[in-house]
Design a protein around this motif. Structure first.
Motif, short mmCIF file in Angstrom:
data_model
loop_
_atom_site.label_atom_id
_atom_site.label_comp_id
_atom_site.label_asym_id
_atom_site.label_seq_id
_atom_site.Cartn_x
_atom_site.Cartn_y
_atom_site.Cartn_z
N LEU A 174 -1.22 -3.79 -9.78
CA LEU A 174 -1.93 -2.56 -9.44
C LEU A 174 -3.31 -2.87 -8.87
N ALA A 175 -3.76 -2.02 -7.96
CA ALA A 175 -5.06 -2.23 -7.34
C ALA A 175 -6.19 -2.10 -8.35
N SER B 226 3.01 6.05 -11.19
CA SER B 226 2.51 7.19 -11.96
C SER B 226 2.96 7.03 -13.40
N GLN C 250 0.81 -1.22 0.00
CA GLN C 250 0.00 0.00 0.00
C GLN C 250 0.85 1.27 0.00
N ASP C 251 2.17 1.13 0.22
CA ASP C 251 3.07 2.29 0.19
C ASP C 251 3.70 2.49 -1.19
N ILE C 252 3.29 1.69 -2.16
CA ILE C 252 3.86 1.76 -3.51
C ILE C 252 2.84 2.42 -4.45
N ARG C 253 3.29 3.43 -5.19
CA ARG C 253 2.42 4.13 -6.13
C ARG C 253 3.10 4.22 -7.49
N ARG D 287 -1.86 4.80 -9.94
CA ARG D 287 -2.45 3.65 -9.27
C ARG D 287 -1.61 3.25 -8.06
N ARG D 288 -2.30 2.75 -7.04
CA ARG D 288 -1.64 2.13 -5.91
C ARG D 288 -1.42 0.65 -6.22
N ALA D 289 -0.47 0.04 -5.53
CA ALA D 289 -0.22 -1.40 -5.68
C ALA D 289 -1.12 -2.18 -4.74
N SER D 290 -1.49 -3.37 -5.17
CA SER D 290 -2.22 -4.29 -4.29
C SER D 290 -1.33 -5.45 -3.85
#
Length: 267
Positions: free
Chosen positions: A126-127, A83, A78-81, A95-98
């Motif tokens: 990605l989420a 762009s 959840q701390d990975i984004r 997007r955020r990672a799942s």
């Protein structure tokens, strides 16, 4: 090891780098349009790498990016984004990672030998998927790789807010599943895609793992991808266990380790 270094010196002395071009910022919509699938991966606050969309919900990067600097401690998903195509504060999609998976054979605290480089690969799920109409993904090259021209798109220290592209650099030599390039990389360029120049739209032949100094010249190093990506897709499928959303890593077993005699730095 000696044979590899001799071959590399020969490649450098025969003018293999003669057509290598300068790194240029993709500073217009037109210049950046084809490269939106290459984006910046942010980890927590302040840490970042480069990554590439290879499917609507999958980002390819370097395995060591998933670990906090100098440790075997992983970033929470959840701390990975991601762009996509980030340029001057605007992105084609964010997007955020799942979930995420670093290759099980990569050792984050071990020396970055050519053996470790070969497994310095990771996938991030990605989420929410990104529309292929919005951001067409790139595909992984799945054919023979020979020394010659390649290109690279990356972010890096001092150019973290826009992609830069080196239209032509050279793959100088392959040693097992590790490849040496003269592409211009720096800190933050880890995970950057190296593209083939074949068959129209580029295909990813490697991601940047590290850099090293060879007789006063900076060189970058990456790995052969197809098998690693297949293994990671399987690993990522097993590692998803909502709602914990953590990166799963299995301890690497023992075995012989080779070294090409260079000191690598993870950018």
């Amino acid at each position: 090891m000696i044979r590899f270094l001799v071959i590399l010196c020969m490649a450098l002395s025969t003018g293999a780098t003669a057509q290598t071009t300068d790194l240029r910022t993709l500073d217009t919509d037109y210049a950046a349009a084809s490269w939106k699938a290459v984006g910046r991966l942010d980890f927590g606050r302040g840490a970042f790498c480069s990554g590439t969309l290879i499917a609507p919900d999958l980002v390819l990067t370097a395995a060591h990016c998933l670990y906090r600097a100098g440790s075997a401690e992983v970033w929470e998903a959840q701390d990975i984004r991601f762009s996509a195509g980030l340029r001057n504060g605007e992105a084609a999609a964010v997007r955020r990672a799942s979930a995420a998976a670093a290759h099980v054979k990569f050792d984050p605290t071990g020396p970055l030998t050519d053996t470790n480089v070969a497994y310095d690969v990771a996938l991030i799920r990605l989420a929410e998927p990104i529309s292929t109409f919005e951001v067409p993904p790139f595909y992984v090259h799945n054919d023979r790789i020979a020394p010659g021209p390649v290109s690279i798109v990356s972010y890096g220290r001092g150019r973290a807010n826009a992609q830069s592209r080196q239209k032509e650099c050279q793959m100088l030599e392959r040693y097992g599943d590790a490849m040496v390039f003269d592409c211009d990389v720096t800190y933050g360029s880890s995970g950057s895609p190296v593209f083939s120049h074949l068959n129209g739209r580029g295909r990813i032949i490697a991601v940047v793992s590290g850099m090293f100094d060879h007789k006063g010249q900076k060189r970058s190093i990456g790995m052969v991808l197809p098998d690693r990506v297949t293994e990671l897709k399987s690993q990522l499928g097993m590692s998803i266990a909502p709602p914990t959303a953590k990166i799963r890593r299995i301890t690497v077993g023992g075995g012989a380790r080779s070294n090409i005699g260079a000191k690598f730095v993870r950018p």
